[in-house]
Structure formats: C-alpha cells, structure tokens
Design an enzyme around this catalytic site. Structure first.
Site, short mmCIF file in Angstrom:
data_model
loop_
_atom_site.label_atom_id
_atom_site.label_comp_id
_atom_site.label_asym_id
_atom_site.label_seq_id
_atom_site.Cartn_x
_atom_site.Cartn_y
_atom_site.Cartn_z
N SER A 113 30.18 -22.06 -3.74
CA SER A 113 30.90 -21.25 -4.72
C SER A 113 32.38 -21.21 -4.34
CB SER A 113 30.29 -19.86 -4.81
OG SER A 113 30.73 -19.18 -5.95
N HIS B 188 23.27 -20.39 -10.34
CA HIS B 188 24.20 -20.37 -9.23
C HIS B 188 23.51 -20.44 -7.87
CE1 HIS B 188 28.28 -19.80 -7.83
NE2 HIS B 188 27.92 -18.81 -7.04
N ASP C 256 24.27 -22.17 -14.57
CA ASP C 256 25.09 -21.31 -13.73
C ASP C 256 26.14 -20.57 -14.56
OD1 ASP C 256 26.70 -20.16 -11.79
OD2 ASP C 256 26.77 -21.94 -10.52
#
Length: 676
Positions: free
Chosen positions: A529, A649, A614
């Site tokens: 991320s 995610h 995501d």
C-alpha cells in the site's frame, strides 16, 4: 513465458507542471475488455514464473504449515459472565467463534463459524462480531467480494440462526454499537467516494428502509466511526480528518436521544474520549504535540483539566480506562510500551526488556477487573498473552502461540541506527539465524511502511523463518512518516517533507550494506500500500541499490490519483500527501511518484500484487506501473504482476491462501537474491 507491454492509447494529463503523456491511462477503465485481458495475461505470466519454482513454493508452504498448530484456541476472554474464544481447525480456512460459562468450558457453545458463512464464496471477511449487552444476540458483518461493502446481520446465539434483520452496504471497520436494552443497533455507511460519512440507527425487527440517520458528516475530509465506551454506558460518534477530530455522545440507556458534541472541531486539534466511571478521560494533542491525557466532568465533557502531562518524544497512542486504573499505550524511542495509572495516583511502566519487541493491549472486554491483559511478541518470540495484576505487578501467562518444529534459540535480533542525509538517526530492527554471517554474503530483505503516523512494531512470523533458515537476514526500517519517534517523526515524513520517508529507507539500505548484513546484489525491499509507494520510490531513486523488490498493492501513480477527486478517498488524503492540482505539491509529488519517474534504466527484479476489487489502491495503479516498466526498462530481470481477480486490498482471505502467498513472496526473494 514472457509478457509484452499492452497497447498504447494517446492520453494527456494537464498538470500545473505541464502536460504529461500517459498511454496506459486506459487501464483505469475496468469495463474495457482489454483491461481484464491484460490482467489475466499478466497472471498467466506470473503463474508460469512460479510454476517453474513450484518445488520451492510448496516446500516453504509446507514449512509454514508445520510451524503452526492448525487446530488451536485463543485465550478465553471474559465478557459479562461469558468466556469467548476464537478457534481454528486443521483443514479449515477461517476462524470459529465459541463461548462458555467458564474458561474451561469456553468452547462449548458455537457463536459463529466463519467457514460455514464463507462456503460458496472465493473471498470472505468478517467485519466484526459484537454481542448485545445481554449476550443473547451478536451483530456480525461479512464482505464476500473484497470491496469492503459489508452486510450486517444479527445472530440469535442460542438458536444459532440469524434474525430477519439485514443491513446492506455498511462500513464494518467503522464500528457498530448497541443500545443498553439491545433493541437498537448503530452502524456506519459510506458515500459514493467510499468515505464513511453517516451513522444510522436500526431498530431490531424493522426493515432497513425504516432506519434513522443519527449523524451526517458533510466535510469530505472527515471519516466517521461509531462505538461504545469501555464502560458500555455511552455511545461515541467519532469524526476525524488527518488533522482534526470531533466526537459526539449518546447515552446507551437513552439511545434515541440526540447526540451532543464533546468539543467542536478545531484545526489541528485531535482528541478521543472514553468514560472512567465518575468522569471522562480524553487523549488529545491540544497544546501537546505528542498528546496528553485530560479529565472532564460527566456533565461537561468539553471542560478539560490535565491528568497526565505531555512529554516531547513520548507519543501516547491510546488509553484504556478500567474501574480501578487507567492504562496508556505509547511509543518511546521507537519502542512501544504500556504505562499504568491507578485511581490513587500510583504510576508504573511494564518492562519487557531491551530487545526490539511489540507490546499491545490484549482483549480487555471487562470493565471491572484488577488485571490488564497485554500481548507481547518480538522478532524471535511468538505472541504471548499476559494478565498483569495492576496492584502487584505479577504477570500470568495466559496463552503462548504454539510454534511446533521451531527452535526459537536459533534466531537473534538487534537494533541498529542508520544516518539519513540530513543527519537524523533512523532505527532498523534486524533478525537473523545465529549461524548467518554478517560479512556481506547474506541476502537481506528490508521491510518498510512510513506513512499515516503508523508505527510498525517488530512482529513474529513463522513464514519469515523459512527465509532466515536459508541464510537470509530480515530488517524492519522505521522511516519518517511513521510515528515511532513521536508526532514530529510523522510530520517530517508527510506533505512537502515526504521524500524523507524514502531517503531514510535508502539510508537504512546503505547501512545494511556497509555494516555487512548484505550487499547490493542480494538486497531486496518489500512494502504494501503506502509501503508499496516506498518500494517504488526507493527503486526509482536508486535502482542500483536493490537486487529485488516486492510491492504489494502499491500506491505508485501518486500525482494522477491525488489529482482525481472522483476516485475513492482522494479528498480525505490531501491532508496526508497534498493536493497536486496546484503548486507547490504538483512538482514535489511528481519528483517522487514512481509511475512518473519510471525511466529507461535497469531495474531490480520486481514482484507486484493488486486486487481487482481494491477500494483503497485501485488495481490500475500497479497495472499501469508494470505496463510502463515493461515498455521502458533496459533489462530483463523477473517482473511479475499477480492480480487477485476476486479480492481487494488485503489479498486472499483464507489462511491457507495467505500462507501460500507468503510462500510465493519468499520464493521470489530467494530466487532473485541468492546467498553465496
């Protein structure tokens, strides 16, 4: 099997810094058949690469399984006369929740079996399990797509069935709260930009269409959440941006009362309130950059008096009030710790030694207990649950995570400090096998995050042991942008100081090489991320410094994403990264954005992951980055992109799938950074 760059379609972004060509912008269109075709083609390439190394993947996966007690129970947690446990069973991917009337019988009654609820779904995430005050019902939420849209249900625990109540499209991670009589349930929904922005109240036995809106947040910078105080006497609505917060109170015994504000929001003032019996306690940064603790009367929650003073560099991150004491979690000198304040004013610190470690609050469901439950782990010791007697300091081991087939004495850890270009000392936590040399011949994997003031403590991982046993050294860097050294550490790694995050990490990498922990031709870097941005920025700034990189759901198309306010969550992120639609952020962000700075040069071997569903880092960011790398790089090092076509995610949801994912990561790193 090799991949070729996808088609190019002319596209121009108009920026304050000038027009920018982006021939892969079309990958943002999920409905374009060529987009899915590209992702599927890349998956085939990735699968083929790993198929050639399937023996190593299977071996590491087997080692991970062998070091985990697959059938296990958590430490029983007392909550209003019931003891709750979470268990796993061999062959089952998900947890099972049970309870009993004693610690010994805590597994007697089934509350919820996630394996049953996950049946027929490729993805399953439990977004919470919250008993009502009478512990006859439990609110639970599930996401079966990975897009973080949860359906909230209510389980009759005795009957083992759900009520007719079904609330769709909730934000489970933003919390739920029960009224004192168990008839009303508070929950949060998101707006079109996936921002949690409203709190609603549901009356059991009524349709969702009859639910009442309790709170609406119109400021697009603010997220909303809901929860209960530890005493269960108050419901708290929390509205927070990156710079300010505001909270509202509702008595749990009068759940239909209008919320009352604690203290109206003010720029750069953050606070969190909890109930401590005869008063409220408040954690705030008002006139205290690293936060202090205040107290306030029940009838005037916005009137504060200091209880625990501010101390620069000692960042208080959380408080938990109990009937007889107050526990504080804080970071001090890049190390988490817990302090205790009793009602009589006595203060103490829980000491767990100098080895880099993590210490966190455990599950403390009961309000009136003389003990504090904490969880401890380090790079060389697995999670252990302790109950600490606050009066005597005595510690009782409640549960130590089993690690079969592991000799913990075979590993050693230490802390080192790198020197950043501006002279700042940057902490690095390191673990290796005791037999691994530090003469520059070992491969090394450097892990980092460094954003959102997120402090990343060292954690134990059985998957990591497979890397250490093969001669690898693993390091955790704590760059600016995190919160490990106080709020100032965070401020010096955000907005127009964001490049410090990357130069700190580069300094850590150079330190590892100079100190003999590795060499440039066997050094790898990993992050996910915002940590994926760290990976991308470091490898575009210094591609020759790393032999390999793993970027998981990486935030790499920074300028384009932060310029598009129609994308989920963009507006709320401007206080973290800046708004590149105007200077000075336009040119500053462009200076480090990995996608913008990918050029014709040799790059490290690279493994990239993405999630089609995501909502946080859109799949197109890693997809575009890989497409550009394939087109412009001047070498042919391994480059693989794996996109989870049915997840988001966090990647795959089942524990066996997650273990296999880790096996692939370590296979990639070991294959691209071999030891001498």
């Amino acid at each position: 099997m090799s991949a070729t760059p996808p088609k190019k379609i002319p596209h121009v972004w108009h920026r304050p810094t000038g027009d920018v060509d982006d021939p892969w912008a079309w990958l943002r269109d999920r409905d374009d058949p060529d987009t899915i075709a590209f992702l599927e083609a890349e998956n085939l390439v990735a699968n083929a690469w790993f198929d050639e190394r399937q023996t190593l993947v299977d071996t590491i996966f087997g080692e991970i399984k062998s070091r985990i007690q697959e059938t296990d129970l958590s430490a029983p947690v007392l909550h209003h006369g019931w003891w709750y446990v979470t268990g796993t069973e061999e062959g089952q991917s998900y947890a099972i929740h049970r309870r009993g009337r004693s610690a010994e019988t805590s597994a007697d009654q089934l509350v919820l079996d996630q394996n049953v609820e996950a049946a027929g779904h490729d993805f399953f995430d439990l977004g919470g399990l919250e008993p009502n005050p009478a512990h006859t019902l439990a609110a639970w939420a599930a996401d079966t797509k990975g897009n973080e849209h949860y359906t909230l249900r209510v389980r009759d625990i005795e009957a083992g069935t759900d009520l007719d109540d079904e609330i769709v499209d909730t934000v489970a991670w933003a919390g739920v709260a029960w009224s004192a009589d168990g008839q009303d349930l508070f929950y949060v929904i998101a707006d079109a930009a996936e921002r949690p922005f409203e709190v609603w109240r549901h009356r059991l036995g009524t349709p969702q269409s009859d639910d009442e809106r309790v709170y609406h947040e119109s400021d697009e910078r603010f997220y909303v959440s809901v929860g209960s105080t530890r005493s269960d006497e108050w419901i708290i609505i929390h509205a927070g941006s990156k710079l300010s917060t505001e909270e509202w109170l509702i008595p749990a015994a009068d759940a239909r009362a209008a919320p009352r504000v604690v203290l109206p929001r003010r720029l750069d003032v953050e606070y969190q309130l909890d109930h401590w019996g005869d008063r409220f306690v408040v954690l705030t940064n008002e006139n205290a950059v690293d936060f202090r603790v205040m107290e306030a009367p029940i009838d005037a929650p916005g009137t504060w008096a200091e209880l625990i003073a501010h101390e620069a560099g000692r960042r208080i991150t959380a408080i938990e009030p109990f009937a007889g004491f107050l526990a504080l979690h804080e970071w001090n000198d890049a190390q988490p710790r817990i302090r205790i304040l009793t009602r009589s004013g006595e203060r103490s610190v829980l000491d767990f030694g100098d080895e880099p470690h993590d210490i966190e609050f455990g599950q403390n469901a009961e309000w009136d207990l003389p003990t504090l439950r904490v969880s401890h782990q380090s790079l060389t010791s697995p999670p252990t649950i302790f109950d600490v007697d606050v009066a005597t300091g005595e510690r009782t081991v409640v549960k130590r995570t089993p690690t079969p087939n592991v000799d913990l004495a075979a590993y050693t850890s230490m802390r080192e400090w790198a020197i950043a270009p501006d002279g700042q000392r940057v902490p690095i936590d390191i673990v290796r096998h005791v037999d691994t040399p530090t003469d520059g011949t070992a491969p090394c994997l450097l892990y980092g995050y460094g954003s959102y003031e997120s402090s990343v403590p060292p954690w134990f991982s059985v998957a990591r042991l497979s890397y250490l046993d093969r001669g690898g050294i693993w390091a955790l860097v704590h760059p600016r942008g995190g919160g490990e050294l106080g709020r100032q550490w965070y401020l010096e790694g955000k907005l127009l100081a964001k490049r410090n995050t990357f130069t700190d990490t580069i300094a850590a990498a150079e330190h590892l090489v100079a100190s003999g922990y590795s060499a440039k031709d066997r050094l790898a870097i990993r992050g996910g991320s915002a940590g994926g941005l760290l990976v991308g920025a470091c490898m575009t700034m210094r591609p020759e410094l790393f032999a390999a990189a793993v970027a998981e759901v990486p935030f790499v198309d920074v300028v384009n994403s932060m310029s598009d306010e129609t994308l989920p969550l963009t507006i709320t992120e401007w206080e973290e990264w800046g708004d590149p639609r105007a200077e000075p952020f336009a040119s500053y962000m462009e200076s480090y954005s990995p996608y913008d700075n990918t050029a014709a040069t040799d790059y490290p071997a690279l493994m990239v992951t993405a999630g089609l569903n995501d909502p946080r880092v859109s799949y197109h960011e890693p997809a575009k980055w890989v497409a550009k790398l394939r087109d412009v790089r001047t070498n042919d090092a391994p480059l693989v992109l794996r996109t989870e076509m049915g997840a988001g995610h966090a990647g795959p949801s089942g524990r066996y799938d997650s273990w296999r994912d880790e096996a692939r990561v370590y296979t990639f790193v070991l294959s691209t950074t071999p030891a001498d």
